[in-house]
Each structure stands twice: as structure tokens, then as C-alpha cells.
Motif scaffolding. Structure first.
Motif, PDB file in Angstrom:
ATOM      1  N   ASN A  41      39.592  43.740  41.828  1.00 22.54           N
ATOM      2  CA  ASN A  41      40.430  44.740  42.518  1.00 22.54           C
ATOM      3  C   ASN A  41      40.597  45.945  41.591  1.00 22.54           C
ATOM      4  OD1 ASN A  41      41.071  43.104  44.872  1.00 22.54           O
ATOM      5  ND2 ASN A  41      42.212  41.853  43.417  1.00 22.54           N
ATOM      6  N   PRO A  42      39.686  46.897  41.672  1.00 24.05           N
ATOM      7  CA  PRO A  42      39.766  48.029  40.743  1.00 24.05           C
ATOM      8  C   PRO A  42      41.043  48.851  40.954  1.00 24.05           C
ATOM      9  CG  PRO A  42      37.688  48.041  41.961  1.00 24.05           C
ATOM     10  CD  PRO A  42      38.564  47.025  42.604  1.00 24.05           C
ATOM     11  N   VAL A  43      41.565  49.388  39.872  1.00 26.72           N
ATOM     12  CA  VAL A  43      42.818  50.139  39.944  1.00 26.72           C
ATOM     13  C   VAL A  43      42.577  51.569  40.443  1.00 26.72           C
ATOM     14  CG1 VAL A  43      44.004  48.867  38.129  1.00 26.72           C
ATOM     15  CG2 VAL A  43      42.587  50.833  37.511  1.00 26.72           C
ATOM     16  N   ARG A 101      46.825  47.487  33.323  1.00 31.36           N
ATOM     17  CA  ARG A 101      45.511  47.266  33.972  1.00 31.36           C
ATOM     18  C   ARG A 101      44.681  48.551  33.955  1.00 31.36           C
ATOM     19  NH1 ARG A 101      43.996  44.397  38.506  1.00 31.36           N
ATOM     20  NH2 ARG A 101      42.111  45.562  38.185  1.00 31.36           N
ATOM     21  N   GLU A 102      45.378  49.684  34.119  1.00 33.42           N
ATOM     22  CA  GLU A 102      44.647  50.959  34.100  1.00 33.42           C
ATOM     23  C   GLU A 102      44.082  51.203  32.693  1.00 33.42           C
ATOM     24  OE1 GLU A 102      47.058  54.123  35.682  1.00 33.42           O
ATOM     25  OE2 GLU A 102      47.494  53.006  37.510  1.00 33.42           O
ATOM     26  N   ASP A 146      50.407  51.685  33.376  1.00 30.67           N
ATOM     27  CA  ASP A 146      49.942  50.393  33.869  1.00 30.67           C
ATOM     28  C   ASP A 146      48.896  49.823  32.892  1.00 30.67           C
ATOM     29  OD1 ASP A 146      48.651  48.358  35.250  1.00 30.67           O
ATOM     30  OD2 ASP A 146      48.790  49.373  37.183  1.00 30.67           O
ATOM     31  N   THR A 167      41.130  48.895  32.157  1.00 29.39           N
ATOM     32  CA  THR A 167      39.957  49.350  32.911  1.00 29.39           C
ATOM     33  C   THR A 167      39.195  50.414  32.121  1.00 29.39           C
ATOM     34  OG1 THR A 167      40.950  48.855  35.041  1.00 29.39           O
ATOM     35  CG2 THR A 167      39.212  50.498  35.047  1.00 29.39           C
ATOM     36  N   PHE A 215      36.221  45.062  37.725  1.00 25.61           N
ATOM     37  CA  PHE A 215      37.260  44.152  38.215  1.00 25.61           C
ATOM     38  C   PHE A 215      37.117  43.877  39.719  1.00 25.61           C
ATOM     39  CE2 PHE A 215      39.124  45.861  34.378  1.00 25.61           C
ATOM     40  CZ  PHE A 215      39.869  44.810  33.857  1.00 25.61           C
ATOM     41  N   ARG A 217      35.209  50.672  29.522  1.00 29.72           N
ATOM     42  CA  ARG A 217      34.160  51.711  29.471  1.00 29.72           C
ATOM     43  C   ARG A 217      33.981  52.227  28.045  1.00 29.72           C
ATOM     44  NH1 ARG A 217      34.283  51.471  35.005  1.00 29.72           N
ATOM     45  NH2 ARG A 217      33.976  49.254  34.752  1.00 29.72           N
TER      46      ARG A 217
END
Lengths: 240, 315
Positions: free
Chosen positions: A89-91, B290-291, B288, B294, A87, B298
Motif C-alpha cells: 500500500n504505497p503512501v 512510512r513516508e 509519517d 518509502t 510497498f 530509494r
């Protein structure tokens, strides 16, 4: 050369707005492709569509990855096939050790893999292996850790959204080296960038505007077109 | 005899699941105690440490004394538990840390087959001047949620002394968990109370931690992290009462809610001296997205990603 990714006539409409308009392009296996374009051109949306993120399922069109239609697959299914995204803006993730984060998607989940990945992005493993992925990391450190995690994963294709943003001028050369080293492990890259110095290492560049590809070719040529033609463009009019 | 050996083995296996190392109970340099129900299966003390134990109907009475000036290098290992699926275990512990002394203790409370178990810990603590005591309690309650646990600690931390208590329950189900810590802190003494709990199913969690800063310069940090999933319910009451000058305190409560779980956080600050300073923060929210995404990029499934995030929060 086989195409690892084919994006075919993809459309995306969100909140009544056309985000992506019949986008078609492909990424050959093991190559570095750059996507250039102004803010709002749809580059990050494209990355989200290819990865299958929530809210980014195409309205129509087809995405093929490694000869498999992935249009309706989930994010983890795509990732397990060898597709990943770093991303813009990585979290931050509280309490998660950086070494463990790097190894999440790695096939070889050992300390050596994590250390090597950190060295690739010029971060000292002795310092960073035990730190956590929390908010104490700077934006640049976090970006480099993200690239390290992608490298450790050794995917077939990695989409890197602005891999150079927030990274200082000294480290940028190291990042360019890393990007080139992906070719050696047969990982294709889709580099989303504004920076000509990053785009120039690509094998091919695409220029996006108003949700579609308006030009493709050698990076130098596409970049020159971008600067001269898109500089005065207001999106409502596409360059001839 | 054979039954006792089997019980010992089962407890040790559960102890290992919570991060314990088997050999610690046979190392003569490591003070230790292992109790199954009301049976003391093993005990080791070192110089300067006294441990009196007495079996009573449903548990044990313990009196631990760390003699003046004694500092113990290795943390004491305690293992309390019950192997059967039903039963009661009541631990009454009185601990005295004398002046200028210090030790760490790690207590593993394990109930691997629990269906209907009540585990009560009544802990009275006195820490003398210039001393320290760090106490960690790690629980494992099996997968059925049939445990009711009530750890109560009442204590006094002496002048220039330090007490740290950490309660961890991350593995398996919680069942019913009702904890009360009530600690008075004297001149320039300080305490840190941490609780990290993950409730699932219909688990009921109640954390009530109170620090009383009664003398000049006393300090307290009360920090709770609770994750609740499914239909679990948590209530966290954290109180700091500052009545003396130059006392300082902070309450930090984070609760993460998933599914139909319900969380409550009630931080209470009571200040009766204008030279005292106590602050608090409480946050209740969800994970979250987004977490999660992310980690999915993977190759982790949504469930695996959530587990990684929760383990990070509770680490």
C-alpha cells in the motif's frame, strides 16, 4: 548463475510471536522469483526483513546481498547497493511531484527517464508528470507510479509486494510486460503475490507458510500445490 | 558608487536564491523596485502604475497606486533587504488598487548575512470595487537566525474584489517572525491568506491572521502550513469574523513538529449572523514514518527524506 540475494536461517520474533521461522532461500541474479502464500504466512514480513525496515531486524540469521552481509545495514545503505521495495500500500506524499518522486532513486535524473517509466506502466506522462503524489490518485494509479519509480531506479533486486493488487484487468497485462522487462535491465524481482497469473511469469516460485518456505520449484507446480494442499490448511499444521 | 554596486550584486544574488531572476530588474515591461536598507537601488513603473518613494532614517516610505481600469500583465518584482549583518529596515507601504484594476506582486525580502536585523513592513492596502491584487512575500534570512521580521498588513477589500497574500519562508533560518494580517472584506469580495514557514533551531514564529467578513457574500480562506524542528516554537492564530449574511469562511492550519519543537494552533471562528457559514480545521502532528521509509528505499538518508517531505508540505 550467481545469487544476488541469500536469506540464510532467518528468524524473527515480534511481540512474543514467531513471525519468521528459520527461513532460507535465494534469488539468482536477474531472475523473477515469486513468493506465494496465504494471508498471514509471513510474506510481507519477509519483504520488510530483507529491506531492513524498522521493527524487522532478524532475531537471528544472515542476509547476503550481492556478496555483502547486509543484515545490520540501514534501509538507505541497502537501497544504495541496489535493493529496493515497492510497498503493498504505497503512501501518498503531499506536494511531491510524481516526476520528482520517480527520479528520487534514478541514476539518470532527467525528464526522459521519468516519462519512459510512466509509459512503461501505461500512464500518460503528459498528464502525470506534473501531478503530485497526493490522495487524489486512486490505489491503482499509485501502485503503477510505484512500479514506475522502481523501474527508473534500475535496482539489482526489487521486492514487489502484491504489485497486482488494485490494478484493473486491462492494465494487468501491461504490468506483466513491465515485470518481464526488468529482466532485460538485469534487475531481479522478488514478487509477492496471490495471483497465479502474476506468479506464472516467474522463473521460480517459493511457497511460504507459518514463516518458512515449504516448497519451491516451477511456478505452475508450486501454485498447484498451494491451491490443492494449502486450501484446507489451518497453518498450525504444515502440509506434508 | 562601488559600494552601492556591491550591495546591489549581493542583494540580487540572495534574490536569486529565493527563486528570483536577475534580468527582471532590467526589463522595462516588468514593474520593479529594489531597496537596500533605506536606499532605493532601482525602480521601474509601467503605464497606469504610480510609485512614490521616500528614504527615511531606517527605511523607506512607499505609495503605490494602480489607476482605475489598469491590469498589469507581468507581476511586479520587489526586493527589500540588508546586506550588512546588523541593521534596521522599516518599509511603510500604502497601496491603492483603484476600481476595475488588477496586478500581482512578488516581494523578496533577503538578509543573507543577518546576525542582528530588524525588518518591519507596515502595509496598508485598499482595493477598490471589481479589482484584484495578489501579493507573495518570500523571505531569506541566512543561516544564523539573527532576524526579527514583523510584516503587518491592514487592508480593506472592496466590493467584488479579490486579494490573495502568500507568505513563504522555507530557506535558511527564520529568527523571530511575528506577522499580523487584518483584512476587512466587503460585499461579494474574497480573500485567501496563505503562510508557509519552516522554523529551525530556536526560531520563534507567530502568525496572526484575521479576516472580517462585514458585508453580504464576502468570503475568506485562511490557510497556514508550519513545520518546526529542533527547539523552534510556533503559534498560529487564525480568525474569521463573519457578521453579514451569506458570508463564507474556512480556516485550515497544519503544523508538523519535529524534535523538541512546540506548536500551538488557535483557530477562532466568530459568527454573528445566522446566514453566515465558517468552518475550521487544525492538525498538529509529526512526519509519517512510512513516508520516510518509502523514500529511504530509494536511497535517501533519513535527513534527505525529511527534507523532501517538508518541502512537499510547504510547496
Amino acid at each position: 548463475m550467481n545469487e544476488i540475494l541469500i536469506v540464510d536461517s532467518v528468524y524473527l520474533k515480534k511481540d512474543g510471536r514467531d513471525i519468521v521461522n528459520g527461513l532460507t532461500f535465494s534469488v539468482p541474479e536477474g531472475t523473477l522469483c515469486a513468493i506465494l502464500g496465504r494471508n498471514g504466512a509471513g510474506k510481507t514480513s519477509l519483504a520488510s526483513i530483507i529491506m531492513g525496515l524498522s521493527g524487522y531486524r532478524p532475531t537471528s540469521g544472515r542476509i547476503t546481498f550481492n556478496n555483502v552481509n547486509i543484515t545490520n545495514l540501514s534501509v538507505p545503505e541497502r537501497a544504495r547497493m541496489g535493493l529496493t521495495l515497492a510497498f503493498q500500500n504505497p503512501v501518498s506524499i503531499e506536494g511531491l511531484k510524481i516526476s520528482n518522486y520517480i527520479l528520487l532513486g534514478a541514476k539518470d535524473k532527467n525528464e526522459k527517464t521519468a516519462r519512459e517509466a510512466l509509459e512503461r506502466v501505461d500512464l500518460d506522462p503528459d498528464i502525470y508528470m506534473k501531478r503530485t503524489l497526493d490522495k487524489s490518485l486512486s490505489g491503482g494509479e499509485r501502485k503503477r507510479i510505484e512500479l514506475a519509480a522502481v523501474f527508473a531506479m534500475r535496482p539489482r533486486l526489487a521486492i514487489l509486494d502484491e504489485p497486482d493488487s488494485g490494478i484493473d484487468a486491462i492494465a494487468i497485462e501491461k504490468i506483466k510486460e513491465l515485470l518481464l522487462s526488468f529482466k532485460k535491465i538485469n534487475t531481479a524481482l522478488l514478487l509477492i503475490t496471490h495471483r497465479a497469473t502474476i506468479a506464472e511469469i516467474a522463473d521460480i516460485a517459493y511457497l511460504m507458510d507459518a514463516g518458512r518456505i515449504i516448497k519451491s520449484g516451477p511456478p505452475k507446480e508450486v501454485n498447484e500445490f498451494f491451491i490443492t494442499k494449502c486450501g484446507s490448511c489451518f497453518h498450525s499444521k504444515l502440509p506434508e | 558608487m562601488e559600494r552601492m554596486l556591491n550591495e546591489y550584486e549581493e542583494l540580487i544574488e540572495a534574490y536569486e536564491r529565493t527563486g528570483g531572476v536577475r534580468g527582471e530588474f532590467s526589463n522595462p515591461n516588468i514593474p520593479s523596485l529594489i531597496v537596500s536598507g533605506n536606499k532605493i537601488l532601482g525602480k521601474n513603473v509601467v503605464k497606469g502604475l504610480e510609485l512614490e518613494s521616500e528614504a527615511v532614517e531606517n527605511g523607506v516610505n512607499l505609495r503605490l497606486t494602480l489607476r482605475k481600469g489598469t491590469k498589469i500583465f507581468y507581476p511586479m518584482r520587489l526586493c527589500f533587504g540588508l546586506v550588512p549583518k546588523d541593521g534596521i529596515q522599516i518599509i511603510n507601504m500604502h497601496a491603492v488598487i483603484e476600481e476595475e484594476a488588477g496586478m500581482n506582486a512578488i516581494s523578496h525580502c533577503v538578509f543573507p548575512n543577518a546576525e542582528h536585523i530588524l525588518h518591519k513592513m507596515n502595509f496598508e492596502l485598499e482595493i477598490g470595487r471589481g479589482s484584484f491584487y495578489r501579493y507573495s512575500e518570500i523571505h531569506f534570512h541566512g543561516e544564523k537566525g539573527g532576524v526579527e521580521v514583523t510584516p503587518y498588513i491592514k487592508g480593506r477589500v472592496g466590493e467584488s474584489s479579490f486579494f490573495e497574500a502568500t507568505f513563504v519562508l522555507k530557506e535558511g533560518r527564520v529568527g523571530v517572525f511575528d506577522t499580523k494580517y487584518d483584512i476587512e472584506v466587503l460585499k461579494n469580495g474574497s480573500i485567501e491568506l496563505y503562510a508557509k514557514v519552516w522554523g529551525k533551531g530556536n526560531d520563534e514564529i507567530s502568525i496572526d491572521e484575521r479576516a472580517h467578513l462585514t458585508e453580504e457574500g464576502a468570503k475568506a480562506l485562511v490557510k497556514s502550513k508550519v513545520v518546526i524542528s529542533d527547539n523552534a516554537h510556533s503559534k498560529v492564530f487564525s480568525t474569521i469574523d463573519a457578521s453579514a449574511p451569506y458570508t463564507k469562511g474556512h480556516i485550515d492550519c497544519t503544523e508538523v513538529v519535529q524534535g523538541d519543537a512546540i506548536a500551538e494552533a488557535v483557530p477562532t471562528v466568530h459568527v454573528s449572523n445566522n446566514l453566515a457559514k465558517v468552518t475550521h480545521e487544525a492538525a498538529i502532528g509529526s512526519l509519517d514514518s512510512r513516508e520516510i521509509e518509502t523514500l529511504e528505499t530509494r536511497g535517501l538518508s533519513e535527513e534527505e527524506a525529511i527534507k523532501v517531505l517538508i518541502e512537499g508540505i510547504l510547496s
